[in-house]
Design a protein around this motif. Structure first.
Motif, PDB file in Angstrom:
ATOM      1  N   GLU A  87     -47.179  10.293 -45.001  1.00  0.00           N
ATOM      2  CA  GLU A  87     -46.159  10.913 -44.143  1.00  0.00           C
ATOM      3  C   GLU A  87     -44.802  10.362 -44.542  1.00  0.00           C
ATOM      4  O   GLU A  87     -44.700   9.239 -45.045  1.00  0.00           O
ATOM      5  CB  GLU A  87     -46.408  10.564 -42.658  1.00  0.00           C
ATOM      6  CG  GLU A  87     -47.751  11.022 -42.119  1.00  0.00           C
ATOM      7  CD  GLU A  87     -47.846  12.542 -41.961  1.00  0.00           C
ATOM      8  OE1 GLU A  87     -46.790  13.209 -41.919  1.00  0.00           O
ATOM      9  OE2 GLU A  87     -48.978  13.041 -41.893  1.00  0.00           O
ATOM     10  N   ARG A  88     -43.757  11.143 -44.244  1.00  0.00           N
ATOM     11  CA  ARG A  88     -42.400  10.707 -44.605  1.00  0.00           C
ATOM     12  C   ARG A  88     -42.112   9.299 -44.087  1.00  0.00           C
ATOM     13  O   ARG A  88     -41.554   8.463 -44.791  1.00  0.00           O
ATOM     14  CB  ARG A  88     -41.384  11.713 -44.043  1.00  0.00           C
ATOM     15  CG  ARG A  88     -39.932  11.423 -44.435  1.00  0.00           C
ATOM     16  CD  ARG A  88     -39.005  12.424 -43.754  1.00  0.00           C
ATOM     17  NE  ARG A  88     -37.614  12.169 -44.083  1.00  0.00           N
ATOM     18  CZ  ARG A  88     -36.886  11.191 -43.556  1.00  0.00           C
ATOM     19  NH1 ARG A  88     -37.432  10.365 -42.673  1.00  0.00           N
ATOM     20  NH2 ARG A  88     -35.622  11.027 -43.919  1.00  0.00           N
ATOM     21  N   GLN A  89     -42.485   9.046 -42.827  1.00  0.00           N
ATOM     22  CA  GLN A  89     -42.200   7.728 -42.225  1.00  0.00           C
ATOM     23  C   GLN A  89     -42.839   6.588 -43.037  1.00  0.00           C
ATOM     24  O   GLN A  89     -42.256   5.511 -43.176  1.00  0.00           O
ATOM     25  CB  GLN A  89     -42.715   7.721 -40.793  1.00  0.00           C
ATOM     26  CG  GLN A  89     -42.388   6.465 -40.007  1.00  0.00           C
ATOM     27  CD  GLN A  89     -42.816   6.603 -38.551  1.00  0.00           C
ATOM     28  OE1 GLN A  89     -42.348   7.476 -37.833  1.00  0.00           O
ATOM     29  NE2 GLN A  89     -43.719   5.749 -38.113  1.00  0.00           N
ATOM     30  N   ASP A 110     -33.163  12.308 -47.759  1.00  0.00           N
ATOM     31  CA  ASP A 110     -34.189  13.189 -48.317  1.00  0.00           C
ATOM     32  C   ASP A 110     -33.829  13.524 -49.768  1.00  0.00           C
ATOM     33  O   ASP A 110     -32.705  13.986 -50.037  1.00  0.00           O
ATOM     34  CB  ASP A 110     -34.240  14.520 -47.539  1.00  0.00           C
ATOM     35  CG  ASP A 110     -34.682  14.352 -46.093  1.00  0.00           C
ATOM     36  OD1 ASP A 110     -35.492  13.452 -45.815  1.00  0.00           O
ATOM     37  OD2 ASP A 110     -34.216  15.155 -45.245  1.00  0.00           O
ATOM     38  N   THR A 191     -40.437  12.571 -37.242  1.00  0.00           N
ATOM     39  CA  THR A 191     -40.094  13.326 -38.456  1.00  0.00           C
ATOM     40  C   THR A 191     -38.783  12.839 -39.065  1.00  0.00           C
ATOM     41  O   THR A 191     -38.390  13.303 -40.125  1.00  0.00           O
ATOM     42  CB  THR A 191     -39.984  14.845 -38.174  1.00  0.00           C
ATOM     43  OG1 THR A 191     -39.057  15.050 -37.109  1.00  0.00           O
ATOM     44  CG2 THR A 191     -41.328  15.434 -37.817  1.00  0.00           C
ATOM     45  N   ASP A 192     -38.090  11.937 -38.374  1.00  0.00           N
ATOM     46  CA  ASP A 192     -36.909  11.341 -39.022  1.00  0.00           C
ATOM     47  C   ASP A 192     -36.859   9.846 -38.699  1.00  0.00           C
ATOM     48  O   ASP A 192     -37.733   9.327 -37.988  1.00  0.00           O
ATOM     49  CB  ASP A 192     -35.621  12.080 -38.629  1.00  0.00           C
ATOM     50  CG  ASP A 192     -35.164  11.781 -37.211  1.00  0.00           C
ATOM     51  OD1 ASP A 192     -35.950  11.237 -36.409  1.00  0.00           O
ATOM     52  OD2 ASP A 192     -33.990  12.077 -36.905  1.00  0.00           O
ATOM     53  N   SER A 195     -35.849   8.551 -35.059  1.00  0.00           N
ATOM     54  CA  SER A 195     -36.911   8.606 -34.036  1.00  0.00           C
ATOM     55  C   SER A 195     -37.551   7.244 -33.821  1.00  0.00           C
ATOM     56  O   SER A 195     -37.863   6.874 -32.678  1.00  0.00           O
ATOM     57  CB  SER A 195     -38.009   9.594 -34.440  1.00  0.00           C
ATOM     58  OG  SER A 195     -37.484  10.863 -34.573  1.00  0.00           O
ATOM     59  N   THR A 217     -36.200  23.625 -48.241  1.00  0.00           N
ATOM     60  CA  THR A 217     -37.495  23.637 -47.556  1.00  0.00           C
ATOM     61  C   THR A 217     -38.318  24.878 -47.887  1.00  0.00           C
ATOM     62  O   THR A 217     -39.509  24.777 -48.174  1.00  0.00           O
ATOM     63  CB  THR A 217     -37.279  23.563 -46.024  1.00  0.00           C
ATOM     64  OG1 THR A 217     -36.462  22.430 -45.714  1.00  0.00           O
ATOM     65  CG2 THR A 217     -38.612  23.435 -45.274  1.00  0.00           C
TER      66      THR A 217
END
Ligand SMILES: Nc1ccn([C@@H]2O[C@H](COP(=O)(O)OP(=O)(O)OP(=O)(O)O)[C@@H](O)[C@H]2O)c(=O)n1
Ligand SMILES: C[C@](O)(CO)[C@H](O)COP(=O)(O)O
Length: 237
Positions: A87-89, A110, A191-192, A195, A217
């Motif tokens: 995951e991005r995180q 990103d 998702t960022d 958060s 995207t």
């Protein structure tokens, strides 16, 4: 505008698969004006004096070609190319730990936002140095609705309080690392990057973003990005 003079580290995350783009090649490697999207992104940070170091996080199968980009495009600020997470995180957490121990301020960006301008990045850095945590954002232009699983509108939030969040997202480095560690312990997945900091109860400020700082995207984003790049070149003469 100058950032306050601190030297910053940047984590560029590019370990995603680009499912929504739907191409065989991951979207960060698609070409914009004959250059991979990811290289456009990295060149932006390479050109900024305030940036001391860039850590690039990519997919396992892409490390070799990214190391090649670093030498072919003279991206000397890229100090390491690391393999990201599922995951991005997770990719962010891997990258942030790898920044040099002397780096006190860190941004996450990103890899698929190649159109961010140095002025916007500086606004984010300046705001973070004032407040500890800041992200680029723009007010939403559309009316936003919440819609339930049967396709019926359930509420219309007041647009005046709604902002579309972009990257970079900029923090005192220790704060972001602490927030990511806490998120991991709590099983919190955002998702960022903001958060995770919000999850800790720490306020995050917004700095003025740009509508042209698009995240590539879906397929229709590509011709728009080409158009924006060409317009900027024409403006520069
Ligand atoms: N495990 C992941 C997932 C995403 N990213 C990165 O996070 C950025 C923003 O994510 P997004 O646009 O959602 O990219 P993808 O996850 O690749 O796209 P999709 O959700 O369509 O699969 C991208 O630069 C992407 O490469 C990452 O480093 N590691
Ligand atoms: C970090 C981000 O780009 C802010 O807009 C965005 O949240 C990434 O989310 P995605 O779900 O990975 O597109």
């Amino acid at each position: 505008m100058d950032a306050a003079g601190a030297k910053w580290g940047v984590v560029v995350v590019a370990a995603g698969r680009g499912t929504r783009m739907g191409t065989a090649e991951s979207k960060q490697y698609l070409l914009l004006q004959d250059k991979p999207i990811l290289v456009h992104t990295l060149e932006g940070f390479q050109a900024m004096d305030e940036i001391a170091e860039v850590v690039l996080v990519v997919g396992k199968e892409d490390t070799a070609r990214c190391e090649q980009f670093v030498s072919a495009y003279g991206l000397s600020k890229v100090k390491s190319v690391l393999v990201g997470g599922s995951e991005r995180q997770h990719s962010v957490a891997i990258g942030i730990k790898a920044l040099d121990s002397g780096i006190e301020w860190a941004m996450v960006h990103d890899g698929v936002r190649p159109l961010v301008t140095a002025n916007a990045v500086r606004r984010c850095m300046v705001k973070a140095e004032e407040t500890e945590a800041a992200v680029l954002a723009v007010p939403v232009k559309d009316t936003i609705k919440q819609v339930n699983e049967t396709g019926v509108i359930t509420s219309t939030p007041d647009r005046r309080s709604l902002w579309a969040i972009q990257t970079p997202q900029a923090f005192r480095r220790s704060l972001l690392q602490q927030a990511l560690a806490q998120a991991e312990r709590d099983g919190f997945l955002g998702t960022d990057d903001a958060s995770a900091v919000e999850h800790m109860g720490v306020p995050v400020s917004v700095a003025e973003g740009e509508y042209t700082n698009i995240k590539i995207t879906t397929p229709e984003d590509l011709p728009y990005a080409e158009f924006l790049l060409a317009s900027r070149e024409r403006e520069r003469g």
